[in-house]
Design an enzyme around this catalytic site. Structure first.
Site, PDB file in Angstrom:
ATOM      1  N   GLY A 152       0.816  -1.209   0.000  1.00  0.00           N
ATOM      2  CA  GLY A 152       0.000   0.000   0.000  1.00  0.00           C
ATOM      3  C   GLY A 152       0.847   1.255   0.000  1.00  0.00           C
ATOM      4  O   GLY A 152       0.571   2.219  -0.729  1.00  0.00           O
ATOM      5  N   TYR A 153       1.894   1.251   0.815  1.00  0.00           N
ATOM      6  CA  TYR A 153       2.804   2.395   0.888  1.00  0.00           C
ATOM      7  C   TYR A 153       3.514   2.604  -0.448  1.00  0.00           C
ATOM      8  O   TYR A 153       3.580   3.723  -0.961  1.00  0.00           O
ATOM      9  CB  TYR A 153       3.818   2.153   1.998  1.00  0.00           C
TER      10      TYR A 153
END
Length: 254
Positions: free
Chosen positions: A158-159
């Protein structure tokens, strides 16, 4: 300080300003002469460390608290900060979060929270404050990117997705706004000693592997970002658009 880099008379909004990279950036801008508007999710409205340090430099500081994972709270903050501050010359889109889990175990909740803070909020802030800059014909917008704007990382899908998207967003905004007097750029910190890297630094094998690849031979400090943010906020960068400046001890050159 030479006039090219002098920010006296400018006001900078710094998100995620209470600690780490955001705090160092705010201090660096204040040292260059800028007044600071600071916002973090739990920033004290009076008497915070960052307020005291900025005021000790003879600069003004105004504090706000807002949860950028809450879209309604974000819009309320934007409306309030624009109404209460006549001009925001510099926007530092620094606030971010990281959720660590292998991709197969990276939940919807992890994904949604990271995207809302790391990508959605910076875009909305840039759009709304950017409108004011376009109308004035001047402004500086700087996004805090990451080495994972260029690489995939491990156990942080996600990052990595959010930071990769920021890299493209910077180019997209620069393409539209450069001719309108607004500079949009990014800074990609390397491995810096912050809360976000604590898990990596506590993992002896990962920490040793990371350190062995950094030509400078050390982890970075938040203060290492001061020069880059002052440069991109000042007249010295007036012909710099759509660029991501790496501050990584040489990592990306390896």
């Amino acid at each position: 300080m030479t006039s090219t880099f002098n920010l006296t008379g400018k006001t900078a909004l710094v998100t995620g300003c209470s600690k780490g990279i955001g705090k160092a950036m705010a201090i660096g801008l204040a040292e260059a002469g800028a007044d600071i508007i600071g916002v973090s999710s739990s920033l004290e409205l009076l008497g915070s460390d960052i307020e005291n340090e900025v005021k000790a430099l003879g600069r003004n500081f105004k504090a706000y608290a807002a949860d950028f994972s809450d879209r309604g709270a974000l819009h309320l903050f934007i409306k309030k900060v624009i109404a209460e501050n006549s001009v925001i010359d510099i926007l530092i889109n620094n606030a971010g979060t990281i959720m660590r889990a292998p991709a197969a175990e990276h939940t919807d909740e992890y994904w949604d929270k990271v995207q809302s803070i790391n990508l959605d909020a910076p875009f909305i802030l840039a759009r709304e404050i950017g409108k004011e800059m376009i109308a004035r014909g001047s402004g500086k917008i700087i996004f805090t990117c990451s080495l994972l704007s260029f690489q995939g990382g491990v156990n942080v899908p996600g990052y990595a997705a959010s930071k990769g998207a920021l890299a493209s967003l910077i180019k997209a905004l620069a393409n539209e706004w450069a001719a309108k007097g607004v500079n949009v750029n990014g800074i990609a910190p390397g491995y810096i000693v912050t809360d976000n890297t604590e898990a990596l630094r506590n993992d002896k094998e990962r920490s040793a592997a990371i350190l062995s690849r950094i030509p400078a031979g050390r982890w970075g400090k938040p203060e290492d970002l001061k020069g880059a943010v002052v440069f991109l906020s000042s007249a010295a960068s007036n012909y710099v658009h759509g660029t991501i400046l790496t501050v990584d001890g040489g990592w990306m050159g390896r």
